[in-house]
Design an enzyme around this catalytic site. Sequence first.
Site, PDB file in Angstrom:
ATOM      1  CG  ASP A   6      -2.147 -43.707 -38.659  1.00  0.00           C
ATOM      2  OD1 ASP A   6      -1.394 -44.600 -39.056  1.00  0.00           O
ATOM      3  OD2 ASP A   6      -1.765 -42.635 -38.182  1.00  0.00           O
ATOM      4  CG  ASP A   8      -8.224 -49.998 -40.959  1.00  0.00           C
ATOM      5  OD1 ASP A   8      -7.289 -49.570 -41.648  1.00  0.00           O
ATOM      6  OD2 ASP A   8      -8.107 -50.927 -40.135  1.00  0.00           O
ATOM      7  CE  LYS A 146     -24.746 -42.043 -31.633  1.00  0.00           C
ATOM      8  NZ  LYS A 146     -24.275 -41.089 -32.686  1.00  0.00           N
ATOM      9  CG  ASP A 171     -23.837 -33.509 -31.884  1.00  0.00           C
ATOM     10  OD1 ASP A 171     -23.993 -34.664 -32.326  1.00  0.00           O
ATOM     11  OD2 ASP A 171     -24.759 -32.858 -31.356  1.00  0.00           O
TER      12      ASP A 171
HETATM   13 MG   LIG Z   1     -25.576 -36.001 -32.678  1.00  0.00          MG
END
Ligand SMILES: [Mg+2]
Length: 218
Positions: A6, A8, A146, A171
């Site tokens: 599953d 890629d 992010k 994390d």
């Molecule tokens: Mg981090």
Amino acid sequence: MFFEADIDAVLLDMDGTLLDLHYDNHFWLEFVPQQYALKHQLSLQQAKHHVYAQCDKVTGSLNWYCHDYWSETLGLDIHALQHKTKHKIQLRSDTLWFLEKLKQLNIPTYILTNAHRSGVALKMQQTDLTPYFKKIISSHDFNTPKENPRFWLSVKEQLQVDLSRCLFIDDSEKILAVAKQSGVGFLRGIATPDSEKPAQSMQAFDAIKQFSELFKRA
Ligand SMILES: [Mg+2]
């Protein structure tokens, strides 16, 4: 085990996922306040109070991760200070094993980090990890961290990957949640980002202590 069919590509955070977050925690929470205290003739406690208050102002924004911002705000050469402490940069315990395993499985692997380019360069130089990655992306390249869905749109465009067939490991639960909303199909947290601290648990994601847990059959 989902690797065979599953997945890629594997997308990996750097600090606290591949590398021991103890370096960064020590650097920002102890070493930087010490240097600030020396420079401005303050007690360590006063310096910590000031540095932590400045940190609180920009948590989760790109500036929080930006060496230029911190060099200017604190009047310290962060890049030079990182060089001074680079011997403390360490991999997490089974990082090399995991990267070797992904290489054997021929799965394209990428770093997605909020770290500043100067920090990425120093850490890659210290750990020799660069050859394991098809590409290393710093969110500074996209001018958005992010934590922002726009980052994930840029990742999709630049890597030309189907995010629903990618595994992302980080994390930070907050970042995992944004990745999930943005369509990343497989997500895992890290329970032990800092080797000197007790494990953390996550509300909405499975958090692993060791990468080898990814290969255990349910
Ligand atoms: Mg981090």
